[in-house]
Scaffold this motif. Structure first.
Motif, mmCIF file in Angstrom:
data_model
loop_
_atom_site.group_PDB
_atom_site.id
_atom_site.type_symbol
_atom_site.label_atom_id
_atom_site.label_comp_id
_atom_site.label_asym_id
_atom_site.label_seq_id
_atom_site.Cartn_x
_atom_site.Cartn_y
_atom_site.Cartn_z
ATOM 1 N N SER A 1 0.834 -1.210 0.000
ATOM 2 C CA SER A 1 0.000 0.000 0.000
ATOM 3 C C SER A 1 0.863 1.252 0.000
ATOM 4 N N LEU A 2 1.823 1.267 -0.886
ATOM 5 C CA LEU A 2 2.780 2.376 -0.925
ATOM 6 C C LEU A 2 2.101 3.689 -1.311
ATOM 7 N N LYS A 3 2.609 4.754 -0.733
ATOM 8 C CA LYS A 3 2.094 6.105 -0.961
ATOM 9 C C LYS A 3 3.212 6.972 -1.519
ATOM 10 N N PRO A 4 2.845 8.036 -2.230
ATOM 11 C CA PRO A 4 3.903 8.938 -2.741
ATOM 12 C C PRO A 4 4.821 9.454 -1.635
ATOM 13 N N GLU A 5 4.298 9.646 -0.449
ATOM 14 C CA GLU A 5 5.132 10.145 0.646
ATOM 15 C C GLU A 5 6.118 9.107 1.165
ATOM 16 N N ASP A 6 6.041 7.883 0.677
ATOM 17 C CA ASP A 6 7.047 6.873 1.013
ATOM 18 C C ASP A 6 8.289 6.984 0.137
ATOM 19 N N THR A 7 8.246 7.858 -0.857
ATOM 20 C CA THR A 7 9.384 8.044 -1.741
ATOM 21 C C THR A 7 10.604 8.532 -0.963
ATOM 22 N N ALA A 8 11.701 7.810 -1.096
ATOM 23 C CA ALA A 8 12.924 8.129 -0.354
ATOM 24 C C ALA A 8 14.014 7.136 -0.744
ATOM 25 N N VAL A 9 15.209 7.419 -0.285
ATOM 26 C CA VAL A 9 16.271 6.416 -0.310
ATOM 27 C C VAL A 9 16.156 5.620 0.994
ATOM 28 N N TYR A 10 16.106 4.323 0.862
ATOM 29 C CA TYR A 10 15.965 3.440 2.007
ATOM 30 C C TYR A 10 17.307 2.797 2.341
ATOM 31 N N TYR A 11 17.642 2.817 3.627
ATOM 32 C CA TYR A 11 18.913 2.286 4.109
ATOM 33 C C TYR A 11 18.660 1.190 5.139
ATOM 34 N N CYS A 12 19.428 0.130 5.075
ATOM 35 C CA CYS A 12 19.435 -0.799 6.198
ATOM 36 C C CYS A 12 20.641 -0.475 7.069
ATOM 37 N N ALA A 13 20.515 -0.811 8.335
ATOM 38 C CA ALA A 13 21.547 -0.456 9.302
ATOM 39 C C ALA A 13 21.588 -1.494 10.414
ATOM 40 N N ALA A 14 22.720 -1.539 11.082
ATOM 41 C CA ALA A 14 22.896 -2.492 12.176
ATOM 42 C C ALA A 14 23.606 -1.817 13.345
ATOM 43 N N VAL A 15 23.237 -2.239 14.540
ATOM 44 C CA VAL A 15 23.920 -1.792 15.746
ATOM 45 C C VAL A 15 24.257 -3.030 16.554
ATOM 46 N N THR A 16 25.439 -3.027 17.152
ATOM 47 C CA THR A 16 25.933 -4.251 17.779
ATOM 48 C C THR A 16 25.568 -4.392 19.245
ATOM 49 N N SER A 17 25.079 -3.329 19.872
ATOM 50 C CA SER A 17 24.746 -3.427 21.290
ATOM 51 C C SER A 17 23.387 -2.805 21.558
ATOM 52 N N TYR A 18 22.835 -3.127 22.715
ATOM 53 C CA TYR A 18 21.497 -2.633 23.031
ATOM 54 C C TYR A 18 21.497 -1.127 23.255
ATOM 55 N N SER A 19 20.441 -0.504 22.781
ATOM 56 C CA SER A 19 20.162 0.882 23.110
ATOM 57 C C SER A 19 18.648 1.044 23.118
ATOM 58 N N ALA A 20 18.165 1.783 24.087
ATOM 59 C CA ALA A 20 16.728 2.067 24.121
ATOM 60 C C ALA A 20 16.341 3.033 23.009
ATOM 61 N N ASP A 21 17.337 3.667 22.409
ATOM 62 C CA ASP A 21 17.095 4.684 21.395
ATOM 63 C C ASP A 21 17.190 4.088 20.006
ATOM 64 N N TYR A 22 16.605 2.906 19.800
ATOM 65 C CA TYR A 22 16.770 2.192 18.534
ATOM 66 C C TYR A 22 16.158 2.936 17.349
ATOM 67 N N ARG A 23 15.326 3.949 17.631
ATOM 68 C CA ARG A 23 14.747 4.725 16.534
ATOM 69 C C ARG A 23 15.684 5.811 16.011
ATOM 70 N N SER A 24 16.764 6.043 16.709
ATOM 71 C CA SER A 24 17.683 7.100 16.306
ATOM 72 C C SER A 24 18.748 6.546 15.378
ATOM 73 N N PRO A 25 18.949 7.187 14.215
ATOM 74 C CA PRO A 25 20.008 6.708 13.320
ATOM 75 C C PRO A 25 21.399 6.856 13.940
ATOM 76 N N ARG A 26 21.535 7.705 14.955
ATOM 77 C CA ARG A 26 22.857 7.976 15.530
ATOM 78 C C ARG A 26 23.464 6.760 16.203
ATOM 79 N N ILE A 27 22.649 5.822 16.651
ATOM 80 C CA ILE A 27 23.228 4.673 17.369
ATOM 81 C C ILE A 27 23.676 3.560 16.434
ATOM 82 N N TYR A 28 23.309 3.636 15.172
ATOM 83 C CA TYR A 28 23.648 2.572 14.232
ATOM 84 C C TYR A 28 25.018 2.834 13.624
ATOM 85 N N GLY A 29 25.905 1.870 13.759
ATOM 86 C CA GLY A 29 27.273 2.068 13.307
ATOM 87 C C GLY A 29 27.578 1.501 11.943
ATOM 88 N N LEU A 30 26.660 0.700 11.411
ATOM 89 C CA LEU A 30 26.897 0.061 10.126
ATOM 90 C C LEU A 30 25.716 0.349 9.219
#
Length: 125
Positions: free
Chosen positions: A85-114
């Motif tokens: 059910s894609l919408k025009p507002e979904d248009t973007a560059v999509y990135y996958c990312a990984a973080v090696t340790s727990y953080s409660a802030d998993y929504r923040s891109p800043r904690i992802y190192g890869l």
């Protein structure tokens, strides 16, 4: 150095579907969360969804809840993002990312190192 490689982006009409994939160059690398983020032109990178690698708990942004599904293939060690059910507002560059340790802030891109290199998703109206 572990690398993440996304694939599956493209152009789709509104209401359509796409599935993104993310593969790691080393299958045994340690990770706590893996996530998908997106960035539209002129906007900040935003959280889309994440999965806790052990236990498979998933988390979604409100904007995609009920439309997108994050999953993984354990045998192939690939992360997926099924987008329906894609919408025009979904248009973007999509990135996958990984973080090696727990953080409660998993929504923040800043904690992802890869990060992957990104794949373009364009939804036409």
């Amino acid at each position: 150095q572990v690398q993440l490689v996304e694939s599956g982006g493209g152009l789709v009409q509104a209401g359509g579907s796409l599935r993104l994939s993310c593969a790691a160059s080393e299958r045994t690398f340690s990770r706590y969360f893996m996530g998908w983020f997106r960035q539209a032109p002129g906007k900040e990178r935003e959280f889309v969804t994440a999965i806790r690698w052990s236990g498979r708990t998933t988390y979604y942004a409100d904007s995609v809840k009920g439309r997108f599904t994050i999953s993984s293939d354990n045998a192939k060690d690939i992360l997926y993002l099924q987008m329906n059910s894609l919408k025009p507002e979904d248009t973007a560059v999509y990135y996958c990312a990984a973080v090696t340790s727990y953080s409660a802030d998993y929504r923040s891109p800043r904690i992802y190192g890869l990060w992957g290199q990104g794949t373009q998703v364009t939804v036409s109206s």
